[in-house]
Design a protein around this motif. Sequence first.
Motif, mmCIF file in Angstrom:
data_model
loop_
_atom_site.group_PDB
_atom_site.id
_atom_site.type_symbol
_atom_site.label_atom_id
_atom_site.label_comp_id
_atom_site.label_asym_id
_atom_site.label_seq_id
_atom_site.Cartn_x
_atom_site.Cartn_y
_atom_site.Cartn_z
ATOM 1 N N LEU A 144 0.858 -1.189 0.000
ATOM 2 C CA LEU A 144 0.000 0.000 0.000
ATOM 3 C C LEU A 144 0.890 1.233 0.000
ATOM 4 N N ASN A 145 0.528 2.220 -0.824
ATOM 5 C CA ASN A 145 1.217 3.496 -0.705
ATOM 6 C C ASN A 145 0.393 4.416 0.196
ATOM 7 N N SER A 146 0.909 5.594 0.475
ATOM 8 C CA SER A 146 0.278 6.459 1.474
ATOM 9 C C SER A 146 -1.152 6.870 1.113
ATOM 10 N N PRO A 147 -1.456 7.305 -0.120
ATOM 11 C CA PRO A 147 -2.859 7.614 -0.408
ATOM 12 C C PRO A 147 -3.754 6.379 -0.410
ATOM 13 N N GLN A 148 -3.208 5.235 -0.818
ATOM 14 C CA GLN A 148 -4.012 4.006 -0.774
ATOM 15 C C GLN A 148 -4.349 3.631 0.661
ATOM 16 N N PHE A 149 -3.391 3.793 1.573
ATOM 17 C CA PHE A 149 -3.679 3.483 2.970
ATOM 18 C C PHE A 149 -4.680 4.484 3.548
ATOM 19 N N GLN A 150 -4.576 5.743 3.150
ATOM 20 C CA GLN A 150 -5.564 6.721 3.605
ATOM 21 C C GLN A 150 -6.965 6.298 3.178
ATOM 22 N N GLU A 151 -7.097 5.893 1.918
ATOM 23 C CA GLU A 151 -8.392 5.414 1.428
ATOM 24 C C GLU A 151 -8.805 4.139 2.165
ATOM 25 N N TRP A 152 -7.840 3.259 2.403
ATOM 26 C CA TRP A 152 -8.101 1.997 3.129
ATOM 27 C C TRP A 152 -8.723 2.286 4.492
ATOM 28 N N HIS A 153 -8.124 3.243 5.190
ATOM 29 C CA HIS A 153 -8.642 3.604 6.513
ATOM 30 C C HIS A 153 -9.996 4.289 6.411
ATOM 31 N N GLU A 154 -10.164 5.174 5.439
ATOM 32 C CA GLU A 154 -11.440 5.888 5.276
ATOM 33 C C GLU A 154 -12.585 4.937 4.956
ATOM 34 N N LEU A 155 -12.277 3.804 4.353
ATOM 35 C CA LEU A 155 -13.296 2.798 4.039
ATOM 36 C C LEU A 155 -13.517 1.818 5.189
ATOM 37 N N GLY A 156 -12.829 2.024 6.303
ATOM 38 C CA GLY A 156 -13.016 1.165 7.464
ATOM 39 C C GLY A 156 -12.375 -0.199 7.335
ATOM 40 N N LEU A 157 -11.305 -0.307 6.553
ATOM 41 C CA LEU A 157 -10.690 -1.612 6.296
ATOM 42 C C LEU A 157 -9.469 -1.897 7.166
ATOM 43 N N THR A 158 -9.100 -0.955 8.016
ATOM 44 C CA THR A 158 -7.897 -1.137 8.839
ATOM 45 C C THR A 158 -7.925 -2.426 9.665
ATOM 46 N N PRO A 159 -9.074 -2.881 10.203
ATOM 47 C CA PRO A 159 -9.080 -4.132 10.982
ATOM 48 C C PRO A 159 -8.633 -5.364 10.209
ATOM 49 N N LEU A 160 -8.556 -5.271 8.874
ATOM 50 C CA LEU A 160 -8.084 -6.411 8.091
ATOM 51 C C LEU A 160 -6.579 -6.601 8.204
ATOM 52 N N LEU A 161 -5.887 -5.590 8.742
ATOM 53 C CA LEU A 161 -4.427 -5.624 8.793
ATOM 54 C C LEU A 161 -3.937 -5.815 10.217
ATOM 55 N N GLU A 162 -2.752 -6.402 10.335
ATOM 56 C CA GLU A 162 -2.141 -6.655 11.640
ATOM 57 C C GLU A 162 -1.415 -5.397 12.119
ATOM 58 N N GLU A 163 -1.558 -5.087 13.390
ATOM 59 C CA GLU A 163 -0.814 -3.980 13.973
ATOM 60 C C GLU A 163 0.665 -4.355 14.041
ATOM 61 N N LEU A 164 1.542 -3.385 13.743
ATOM 62 C CA LEU A 164 2.977 -3.638 13.692
ATOM 63 C C LEU A 164 3.718 -2.823 14.736
ATOM 64 N N ALA A 165 4.885 -3.308 15.113
ATOM 65 C CA ALA A 165 5.746 -2.535 16.010
ATOM 66 C C ALA A 165 6.461 -1.461 15.210
ATOM 67 N N SER A 166 6.711 -0.331 15.828
ATOM 68 C CA SER A 166 7.426 0.751 15.161
ATOM 69 C C SER A 166 8.890 0.372 14.979
ATOM 70 N N ASP A 167 9.509 0.868 13.906
ATOM 71 C CA ASP A 167 10.915 0.597 13.612
ATOM 72 C C ASP A 167 11.661 1.925 13.635
ATOM 73 N N ASN A 168 12.461 2.140 14.646
ATOM 74 C CA ASN A 168 13.156 3.408 14.825
ATOM 75 C C ASN A 168 14.256 3.645 13.804
ATOM 76 N N ALA A 169 14.626 2.607 13.052
ATOM 77 C CA ALA A 169 15.679 2.769 12.051
ATOM 78 C C ALA A 169 15.153 3.394 10.766
#
Length: 474
Positions: A144-169
Amino acid sequence: MSYKSERPTFQERMDHFVNVIRTDILNDIRQEGTYLPSESTLAKQFQLSNKSIRKGLNQLVEEGLIVKIDRVGSMVTPHSREAITIHFGCPLSLTTDFMIDDLIAEFTRRNPGIHVRRITLNTLNYVRSAEEMIQNGLLDVVALNSPQFQEWHELGLTPLLEELASDNALYPITESAFHVDGKVYVRPVSFSPVVLCYNKQHFREAGIPEPDSYWSWDDLIGVTMRLADSRGRHGIYFLPASENRYSIFLLQGGKGRTEPKSGGTGRLNMLEGLDKLHELINNRHIFPNYWAQGNDETIRLFAEGQVSAILATYFNLNEFAHMDLEYDICPLPTLHLGDPQKTLMLTIGTALVRRSPAKEAAARFMEFLSSADAQLLIRRKTVSIPARKEAAEAADDPGELNRPSRYFMYREMFPSFAYHKEIGLQIQDLRTFSRFLKEYWSGMIDVCVLYNKLEEWVSPPQKGKTKKPITSQR
C-alpha cells in the motif's frame, strides 16, 4: 534516443535471467516436470552467451529448482510439499520502483522453505481489489502506498491488517503515513517527494541558469517560455488531473478562508493554487495540449526531449537510470516568492493480513523488505529512496546508475513534505474532484461551479447538517 533502456551490464542481465526463471518456477508458471527452453533459445531471449546461460542454470540447480538431464535438457524439479507459499499483492510498478522481483529472489535464497507468489492487483481500483482478495483469503501481504492506505482507513478496512511494532531505524515521516490512533499498520519500504525534474542540456543550450529552491511558479512559467522560444518545443508537462499532481497546488494554497472578495463571497486559500495550475496548463506556448493515458507517457515525452521539465517522483527517475540523459532535480516552485516550500510525499510499504494462514512466514518476508540488507539492495539497484535511513544515506557506487547530482536533496526537504491527508479531503473526494477539473478544463462546467463545489466540500458543515457527496452540476 530510445525511451526504454536496456540492462547495460553482464551481471544485471545474468541476475535478471536467473530471477525470471526462479520466479516463474516458484509461481508455478513453469510447472514441475516441464523443461526449460534450450540454452541457445534462452541466450537469445536474455541477450547472454550460451556459457553465461549455463552458469545461470547451474545456480538454479544448486538451489534445487531444476535438474539437468544429459542430452534432454533442464527439468523443473518437484517443489517440496513442506514449503510455505505466501501470496503478495502489489502493483506492477514495484518491479521498477524498487526491483521487487530481485528482492523476492533474494528472500527466497535466504528462506528456501518459503515461496513468495507475487500477484499483480488492479491499479484502477487498487484498494477494492486488495480488499476483495483479502476477504477471500487470497493474500497474506499487501503493498500500500500512502494515499491508498488513507483510502483503506477511510473505508473502514484497517481491521483487516495486523498492527505492527514501530521501527526506529526508518525515517519517522515514512511511518507517520500509516499511523491510526497511534498504531502502525504498514511497514515502509521506500518513499519520494514530488520534485521538478529538468533537462540540463536544454537549459545550458538556451543560456538559462538551472532551477533553484527559490523559484515561484511564475519564475517557472517565465523560464519555460524562454526555453520554448529557444527550442521551438514545449517547456513543461505533467498529468494535470492526477491526484498526485493537482493536489500539490491545493496543498500549496493551504486550508482556511481568506478575506471575502468583492461581492462578499469567501474563497478558499487553496483556490489560489488552482488558479496558478489553470494559468500554467492553459499556456499553450509552454504546456502541450496532450492528455496522457498515464505517467509513463509523461516520462516518455521528457526522455525524448519533447519537453524540458516534468513533475516527477524519485520512483519515476528509475526510467532514466540506464539512459544517456543529462537531467537533474530541484524542489518544486512555490506560489509566491518567499513562501515556505511544500510538496506532496508518497511512501510505499507492506502490510500483514491479520487472518493470513501463513502469518509467521508472511511477517518474515515483510520485515525482510525493510531490513538493512534489502534496503541496501534498493539503494544500489534503483534511484528510489529506501525508508531505512542508514541505507538511504549510503554512498553512491560511481558509475552504476544515472542518478541526479542532487539525489540527496531530499534530506534538506523533510520540513516541506506533506501527505494527501493534510489537504483536508478524503481520497474518494479528491478523485471525484479531479473529474470536475477535467470537466472545467474541457469547458463542460464553468469556474463558478468548480470553485463552489470545492469550497462547499472543504468548508465545515453547519451544525446539525452533514455534507453530501460531490455530484456533477452541468
